[in-house]
Design a protein around this motif. Structure first.
Motif, PDB file in Angstrom:
ATOM      1  N   THR A 322       0.832  -1.209   0.000  1.00 25.36           N
ATOM      2  CA  THR A 322       0.000   0.000   0.000  1.00 25.36           C
ATOM      3  C   THR A 322       0.865   1.257   0.000  1.00 25.36           C
ATOM      4  OG1 THR A 322      -1.766  -1.145   1.176  1.00 25.36           O
ATOM      5  CG2 THR A 322      -1.798   1.252   1.235  1.00 25.36           C
ATOM      6  N   MET A 323       1.946   1.258   0.773  1.00 25.58           N
ATOM      7  CA  MET A 323       2.806   2.439   0.811  1.00 25.58           C
ATOM      8  C   MET A 323       3.518   2.641  -0.519  1.00 25.58           C
ATOM      9  SD  MET A 323       3.713   5.119   2.231  1.00 25.58           S
ATOM     10  CE  MET A 323       2.869   4.901   3.798  1.00 25.58           C
ATOM     11  N   LEU A 324       3.848   1.550  -1.225  1.00 23.01           N
ATOM     12  CA  LEU A 324       4.439   1.689  -2.560  1.00 23.01           C
ATOM     13  C   LEU A 324       3.442   2.340  -3.503  1.00 23.01           C
ATOM     14  CD1 LEU A 324       6.651   1.221  -4.625  1.00 23.01           C
ATOM     15  CD2 LEU A 324       5.800  -1.105  -4.934  1.00 23.01           C
ATOM     16  N   LEU A 325       2.169   1.896  -3.441  1.00 21.38           N
ATOM     17  CA  LEU A 325       1.128   2.509  -4.271  1.00 21.38           C
ATOM     18  C   LEU A 325       0.980   3.996  -3.947  1.00 21.38           C
ATOM     19  CD1 LEU A 325      -2.327   1.107  -5.172  1.00 21.38           C
ATOM     20  CD2 LEU A 325      -2.232   3.288  -3.998  1.00 21.38           C
ATOM     21  N   LYS A 326       0.923   4.313  -2.648  1.00 22.12           N
ATOM     22  CA  LYS A 326       0.794   5.724  -2.246  1.00 22.12           C
ATOM     23  C   LYS A 326       2.014   6.536  -2.672  1.00 22.12           C
ATOM     24  CE  LYS A 326      -2.228   5.019   1.764  1.00 22.12           C
ATOM     25  NZ  LYS A 326      -2.388   5.217   3.223  1.00 22.12           N
ATOM     26  N   SER A 327       3.177   5.918  -2.640  1.00 17.67           N
ATOM     27  CA  SER A 327       4.401   6.629  -3.020  1.00 17.67           C
ATOM     28  C   SER A 327       4.371   7.009  -4.499  1.00 17.67           C
ATOM     29  CB  SER A 327       5.627   5.760  -2.723  1.00 17.67           C
ATOM     30  OG  SER A 327       5.774   5.552  -1.338  1.00 17.67           O
ATOM     31  N   HIS A 355      -5.256  14.043 -13.945  1.00 21.05           N
ATOM     32  CA  HIS A 355      -5.832  13.749 -12.631  1.00 21.05           C
ATOM     33  C   HIS A 355      -5.032  12.636 -11.958  1.00 21.05           C
ATOM     34  CE1 HIS A 355      -9.390  16.046 -13.856  1.00 21.05           C
ATOM     35  NE2 HIS A 355      -9.349  15.368 -14.993  1.00 21.05           N
ATOM     36  N   VAL A 356      -4.989  12.674 -10.640  1.00 16.66           N
ATOM     37  CA  VAL A 356      -4.447  11.583  -9.837  1.00 16.66           C
ATOM     38  C   VAL A 356      -5.593  11.092  -8.962  1.00 16.66           C
ATOM     39  CG1 VAL A 356      -2.763  10.877  -8.112  1.00 16.66           C
ATOM     40  CG2 VAL A 356      -2.127  12.558  -9.842  1.00 16.66           C
ATOM     41  N   LEU A 357      -6.025   9.841  -9.172  1.00 14.81           N
ATOM     42  CA  LEU A 357      -7.200   9.291  -8.505  1.00 14.81           C
ATOM     43  C   LEU A 357      -6.796   8.089  -7.661  1.00 14.81           C
ATOM     44  CD1 LEU A 357      -9.563   9.349 -11.611  1.00 14.81           C
ATOM     45  CD2 LEU A 357      -9.325  11.123  -9.874  1.00 14.81           C
ATOM     46  N   ALA A 358      -7.408   7.962  -6.480  1.00 16.79           N
ATOM     47  CA  ALA A 358      -7.050   6.872  -5.574  1.00 16.79           C
ATOM     48  C   ALA A 358      -8.301   6.178  -5.055  1.00 16.79           C
ATOM     49  CB  ALA A 358      -6.225   7.405  -4.410  1.00 16.79           C
ATOM     50  N   ILE A 359      -8.284   4.843  -5.093  1.00 14.21           N
ATOM     51  CA  ILE A 359      -9.309   4.020  -4.444  1.00 14.21           C
ATOM     52  C   ILE A 359      -8.569   3.202  -3.401  1.00 14.21           C
ATOM     53  CG2 ILE A 359     -11.079   2.252  -4.765  1.00 14.21           C
ATOM     54  CD1 ILE A 359     -11.361   3.133  -7.641  1.00 14.21           C
ATOM     55  N   ILE A 360      -8.565   3.723  -2.189  1.00 11.03           N
ATOM     56  CA  ILE A 360      -7.727   3.137  -1.141  1.00 11.03           C
ATOM     57  C   ILE A 360      -8.544   2.683   0.052  1.00 11.03           C
ATOM     58  CG2 ILE A 360      -5.888   3.634   0.519  1.00 11.03           C
ATOM     59  CD1 ILE A 360      -4.605   5.417  -1.564  1.00 11.03           C
ATOM     60  N   GLU A 395      -5.899  -3.178  -2.870  1.00 13.96           N
ATOM     61  CA  GLU A 395      -6.699  -4.385  -2.677  1.00 13.96           C
ATOM     62  C   GLU A 395      -7.874  -4.395  -3.653  1.00 13.96           C
ATOM     63  OE1 GLU A 395      -5.613  -6.721  -0.995  1.00 13.96           O
ATOM     64  OE2 GLU A 395      -4.067  -5.706   0.144  1.00 13.96           O
ATOM     65  N   ILE A 396      -7.555  -4.538  -4.943  1.00 17.98           N
ATOM     66  CA  ILE A 396      -8.546  -4.381  -6.006  1.00 17.98           C
ATOM     67  C   ILE A 396      -9.690  -5.382  -5.892  1.00 17.98           C
ATOM     68  CG2 ILE A 396      -7.279  -5.850  -7.633  1.00 17.98           C
ATOM     69  CD1 ILE A 396      -8.191  -3.893  -9.848  1.00 17.98           C
ATOM     70  N   GLU A 397      -9.426  -6.578  -5.342  1.00 14.96           N
ATOM     71  CA  GLU A 397     -10.471  -7.601  -5.256  1.00 14.96           C
ATOM     72  C   GLU A 397     -11.178  -7.589  -3.909  1.00 14.96           C
ATOM     73  OE1 GLU A 397      -7.296 -10.037  -6.106  1.00 14.96           O
ATOM     74  OE2 GLU A 397      -8.078 -10.853  -7.973  1.00 14.96           O
ATOM     75  N   LEU A 398     -11.051  -6.473  -3.169  1.00 18.90           N
ATOM     76  CA  LEU A 398     -11.621  -6.386  -1.827  1.00 18.90           C
ATOM     77  C   LEU A 398     -13.142  -6.490  -1.873  1.00 18.90           C
ATOM     78  CD1 LEU A 398     -10.896  -5.786   1.192  1.00 18.90           C
ATOM     79  CD2 LEU A 398     -11.368  -3.379   0.683  1.00 18.90           C
ATOM     80  N   GLY A 399     -13.694  -7.361  -1.023  1.00 18.52           N
ATOM     81  CA  GLY A 399     -15.139  -7.374  -0.826  1.00 18.52           C
ATOM     82  C   GLY A 399     -15.911  -8.364  -1.659  1.00 18.52           C
ATOM     83  N   THR A 400     -15.260  -9.207  -2.455  1.00 24.34           N
ATOM     84  CA  THR A 400     -16.009 -10.171  -3.264  1.00 24.34           C
ATOM     85  C   THR A 400     -15.147 -11.390  -3.543  1.00 24.34           C
ATOM     86  OG1 THR A 400     -17.400 -10.412  -5.223  1.00 24.34           O
ATOM     87  CG2 THR A 400     -15.311  -9.238  -5.495  1.00 24.34           C
ATOM     88  N   ASP A 401     -15.729 -12.386  -4.210  1.00 27.91           N
ATOM     89  CA  ASP A 401     -15.022 -13.609  -4.557  1.00 27.91           C
ATOM     90  C   ASP A 401     -13.866 -13.301  -5.497  1.00 27.91           C
ATOM     91  OD1 ASP A 401     -15.028 -16.693  -4.788  1.00 27.91           O
ATOM     92  OD2 ASP A 401     -15.062 -15.996  -6.863  1.00 27.91           O
ATOM     93  N   SER A 402     -12.688 -13.844  -5.197  1.00 25.37           N
ATOM     94  CA  SER A 402     -11.505 -13.496  -5.977  1.00 25.37           C
ATOM     95  C   SER A 402     -11.583 -14.014  -7.408  1.00 25.37           C
ATOM     96  CB  SER A 402     -10.250 -14.035  -5.290  1.00 25.37           C
ATOM     97  OG  SER A 402     -10.319 -15.451  -5.192  1.00 25.37           O
ATOM     98  N   ASP A 403     -12.211 -15.190  -7.640  1.00 24.54           N
ATOM     99  CA  ASP A 403     -12.306 -15.722  -8.996  1.00 24.54           C
ATOM    100  C   ASP A 403     -13.184 -14.830  -9.871  1.00 24.54           C
ATOM    101  OD1 ASP A 403     -10.669 -17.800  -8.344  1.00 24.54           O
ATOM    102  OD2 ASP A 403     -12.292 -19.196  -7.881  1.00 24.54           O
ATOM    103  N   LYS A 422      -3.406   5.287 -16.540  1.00 26.85           N
ATOM    104  CA  LYS A 422      -2.262   4.498 -16.098  1.00 26.85           C
ATOM    105  C   LYS A 422      -2.599   4.022 -14.694  1.00 26.85           C
ATOM    106  CE  LYS A 422       2.813   4.896 -15.967  1.00 26.85           C
ATOM    107  NZ  LYS A 422       3.199   4.206 -17.197  1.00 26.85           N
ATOM    108  N   ILE A 423      -2.460   2.717 -14.415  1.00 27.93           N
ATOM    109  CA  ILE A 423      -3.091   2.143 -13.230  1.00 27.93           C
ATOM    110  C   ILE A 423      -2.075   1.382 -12.383  1.00 27.93           C
ATOM    111  CG2 ILE A 423      -4.991   0.689 -12.424  1.00 27.93           C
ATOM    112  CD1 ILE A 423      -6.109   0.983 -15.329  1.00 27.93           C
ATOM    113  N   VAL A 424      -2.143   1.617 -11.051  1.00 28.40           N
ATOM    114  CA  VAL A 424      -1.365   0.866 -10.069  1.00 28.40           C
ATOM    115  C   VAL A 424      -2.358   0.122  -9.191  1.00 28.40           C
ATOM    116  CG1 VAL A 424       0.421   0.971  -8.311  1.00 28.40           C
ATOM    117  CG2 VAL A 424       0.290   2.756 -10.038  1.00 28.40           C
ATOM    118  N   VAL A 425      -2.200  -1.199  -9.044  1.00 28.97           N
ATOM    119  CA  VAL A 425      -3.100  -1.971  -8.193  1.00 28.97           C
ATOM    120  C   VAL A 425      -2.282  -2.838  -7.250  1.00 28.97           C
ATOM    121  CG1 VAL A 425      -4.944  -2.009  -9.905  1.00 28.97           C
ATOM    122  CG2 VAL A 425      -3.290  -3.870  -9.848  1.00 28.97           C
ATOM    123  N   THR A 426      -2.829  -3.076  -6.064  1.00 27.27           N
ATOM    124  CA  THR A 426      -2.239  -4.045  -5.135  1.00 27.27           C
ATOM    125  C   THR A 426      -3.258  -5.149  -4.895  1.00 27.27           C
ATOM    126  OG1 THR A 426      -3.068  -3.048  -3.087  1.00 27.27           O
ATOM    127  CG2 THR A 426      -1.016  -2.156  -3.999  1.00 27.27           C
TER     128      THR A 426
END
Length: 740
Positions: A322-327, A355-360, A395-403, A422-426
């Motif tokens: 998460t800190m790498l993404l924030k960095s 724009h710089v957008l964050a879903i954290i 945590e892009i798959e947060l809250g639902t089934d990973s498959d 341009k997208i960064v995901v953890t």
């Protein structure tokens, strides 16, 4: 866009943990303003870098001019405080103009031409903004009267405190100032001996009383102050009228100061906290070298190459994903607004994004009855409204089934790429990473885990999918081995594709070690070359010394021949001998230049421009952190000079121009005794320096006073071995032959 008034930007700053950094940055501004500098960012960056190269004092804190300019436009009357705010800005620009700078800063300062009308107002204000009453005869006289009246009040109160009638009622003998009134502190019953007005009560029950005897004097002071205020208003009205005529100049100064304030705040913030100034480039590539997020202390510098469209960060829990993404998002945000940050500015490259957008954060909220996954979908739907943005999703798959999430988010990411994002995901899960790992526009990074010590390293490796190490983490925090082993059996083997990717990670790690080995070998070669250069330097120095010694010996032979000719007393013979001596001197040979390698170390005293300081840290061989006048400055070593020079033993200096050496005779005819001894003293010193061991001094016979002075001087001189009258053909009694 004004950063300070944009709730979305404020939210982003909080999400990226930049609030404290931005707050510290704002303290360097002289007045409240937007973080974003309107206009050409390239031009602004040129001014900032030019300002960064010079030393200057920070501007004073200045109020906003909006209301003052509005009053002037309507021909209103400004208060002295408002007038002085404008004067402070102009005075600061005059200070900068007087530095006579070159380049774009100097050209900028040349635009400030201060009108004589402005100077007529400015002269009435002191350095700290007070009206100089000495320039007005009436005000000066009124001030003198007030001082006189205050002295009378003080005398009256002192007389009361020493009165035998009142002293029994006094709690103390001091004169107190309560509610701007001079008064005495007395006990109850004072009204029998003291007439006056009570202005307050003390905590001990006493009474603060202003005696009637000083009321008349205080009333006179009040009348004088009213007269002074009327004069001050007249001046304020006159000054405002002149400033109204200068409104275009004031508008210009106000606008340019706002721009300058943005520049200086960035420069002084960077210097004060050892940060670097970098702006975004005209592309979307991101390369961070040595970046440290402002919220982290004693953190490991980050190294990221994010040149592709998607960066997927996987790996162990609490490994720094998460800190790498924030960095990455923080670096892009700060570069967009040219906010100083910690990184290697020469090896880093940060693109520009609209724009710089964050879903954290977890969007789940009881009040709006929304689930985590539903909230994530709402946030993603908003991203589709933008184009050419840098997007970070934690945590892009947060809250639902990973498959299911893997399939859904693969399609979502594809659509976002088509919109120029341009997208960064953890993620902890590997399904999505495995689906996208073979694409050329996807970059993989994994948090490295120390399996031997079972702890995260907070370091990352490119090109692999990292394990989550759930089983290892569970064991580390006390879950029994039996439970962990059963879970491993239930989990089974990873998919073949995932195994291949993990194996690829091991291969990359081995390749990285080989590269490190090659770098170490190259470093060893460079160190060997450095040793060879030092040995060559010593050899050249020894050859130089040898040639100097040969030259010195040849010179000595030439000088001895010249001395022999001098003893003959024949000037023509002297010249012939000198010419022969010159012929015997070897031709002048230029000394080879020896490259001087100047090295700097922590703790050494150095000179940076015109200031002296101390090196407190070395970033590398070419850059140092210097403390100058209590301020830390980042400087190139090429801009530094040692202030403590170690003197080496120097060889004898040899001069080749023999004809310019001191003469062999000294003529003192016509001089007074005092003057003659001074000339003779210098002549003997020159003769000794030039190697003469015998000279002649002409003083004449005359009255004998000069002859006596010369004898006495020669007797007392410590380097004179002997002297005697010259032969008859060389002056006889009127000259002395001196042996040195």
């Amino acid at each position: 866009m004004r950063v300070d008034n944009n709730p979305k930007i404020d939210t982003l700053i909080n999400q990226l943990d930049l609030s404290e950094h931005i707050a510290l940055f704002k303290h360097f501004f002289s007045r409240e303003t937007s973080l974003y500098i309107e206009g050409d960012q390239e031009l602004h960056y040129r001014y900032i870098k030019a300002l960064d190269a010079i030393e200057f004092k920070a501007p004073p804190k200045v109020a906003d001019f909006t209301n003052s300019k509005l009053h002037l436009k309507k021909h209103g009357v400004l208060q002295f405080e408002q007038i002085f705010e404008i004067i402070k800005v102009v005075r600061y620009f005059r200070y900068f103009k007087n530095k006579n700078l070159e380049g774009i800063i100097g050209e900028w300062m040349e635009k400030f031409v201060i009108e004589p009308k402005f100077l007529e107002v400015e002269k009435y204000f002191t350095h700290d903004g007070k009206f100089d009453e000495n320039l007005d005869e009436t005000l000066f006289g009124l001030s003198a009267k007030i001082k006189e009246h205050k002295a009378n009040i003080s005398s009256s109160l002192k007389r009361l405190t020493s009165s035998q009638k009142i002293s029994p009622y006094l709690i103390d003998a001091q004169v107190h100032l309560v509610n701007d009134e001079e008064c005495l502190l007395v006990r109850g019953g004072f009204n029998h001996v003291l007439k006056g007005a009570m202005v307050g009560r003390s905590s001990s029950g006493g009474f603060y009383v202003s005696p009637d005897v000083i009321l008349k004097t205080k009333e006179q002071i009040r009348y004088i102050n009213e007269e002074r205020e009327a004069i001050f208003y007249t001046y304020a009205k006159e000054f405002s009228s002149r400033f109204a005529e200068l409104l275009p100049f004031i508008n210009f100064a106000d606008k340019e100061f706002t721009k300058f304030d943005n520049y200086q705040a960035r420069v002084l913030f960077a210097k004060g906290r050892d940060l670097q100034l970098i702006k975004s480039k005209k592309d979307s590539k991101i390369i961070l070298d040595g970046f440290i997020h402002p919220a982290l202390h004693h953190a490991k510098p980050m190294h990221v190459d994010f040149s592709k469209n998607i960066l997927m960060i996987t790996g162990v829990n609490a490994g720094g994903k998460t800190m790498l993404l924030k960095s990455i998002l923080s670096a892009a945000f700060m570069a967009k607004y040219i906010i100083p940050m910690k990184l290697n500015e020469h090896k880093s490259h940060i693109g520009n994004f609209k724009h710089v957008l964050a879903i954290i954060d977890d969007p789940q909220n009881v009040k709006n009855d929304i689930s985590t996954f539903a909230g994530r979908m709402q946030e993603f739907s908003k991203i589709f409204e933008h184009k050419d943005a840098l997007v970070g999703v934690d945590e892009i798959e947060l809250g639902t089934d990973s498959d299911e999430a893997a399939a859904l988010f693969k399609v979502i990411l594809d659509e976002l790429i088509l919109k120029g994002h341009k997208i960064v995901v953890t993620t902890h899960h590997k399904r999505l990473a495995a689906l996208m790992a073979d694409r050329d526009d996807v970059e993989l990074m994994a948090a490295i885990y120390d399996e031997q010590n079972r702890v995260p390293t907070y370091e990352f490796m490119h090109g692999i999918i990292g394990k989550s190490y759930a089983f290892e983490t569970a064991s580390r925090y006390g879950i029994s081995n039996k439970i962990v082993q059963e879970a491993k059996i239930l989990y089974g083997d990873n998919s073949e594709k995932l195994n291949l990717l993990i194996e690829r990670g091991s291969q990359l790690e081995r390749e990285l070690k080989q590269k490190h080995k090659k770098v170490d070998e190259k470093l060893y070669e460079l160190e060997a070359k450095e040793r060879d250069l030092k040995e060559e330097k010593i050899r050249i120095f020894q050859e130089l010394q040898k040639e100097k010694n040969a030259l010195k010996e040849s010179y000595k032979i030439a000088i001895d021949e010249a001395k022999n000719a001098a003893r003959a007393g024949d000037m023509k013979a002297i010249h012939r001998a000198m010419n022969e001596a010159n012929k015997k001197l070897p031709p002048e040979k230029k000394e080879p230049k020896i490259a001087q390698i100047v090295e700097f170390k922590v703790g050494e005293n150095v000179k940076y421009h015109s200031k002296k300081g101390v090196i407190i840290a070395m970033k590398d061989k070419n850059e140092a952190i210097v403390e100058v006048d209590g301020m830390r400055v980042r400087a190139k070593t090429s801009q530094l000079k040692h202030t403590q020079i170690i003197k080496q033993k120097s060889t004898t200096e040899v001069k080749l121009d023999v004809q310019k050496r001191a003469g062999l005779k000294c003529d003192l005819h016509g001089m007074r005794a005092e003057e003659a001894t001074e000339v003779l003293d210098k002549f003997i010193s020159d003769a000794l320096i030039n190697g003469w061991d015998e000279v002649i001094v002409y003083h004449g016979i005359g009255t004998g006073k000069l002859s006596y002075a010369v004898k006495e001087f020669l007797k007392a001189h410590p380097r004179v071995k002997k002297f005697e009258d010259a032969p008859q053909h060389m002056g006889g009694f009127g000259a002395k032959v001196v042996t040195l």
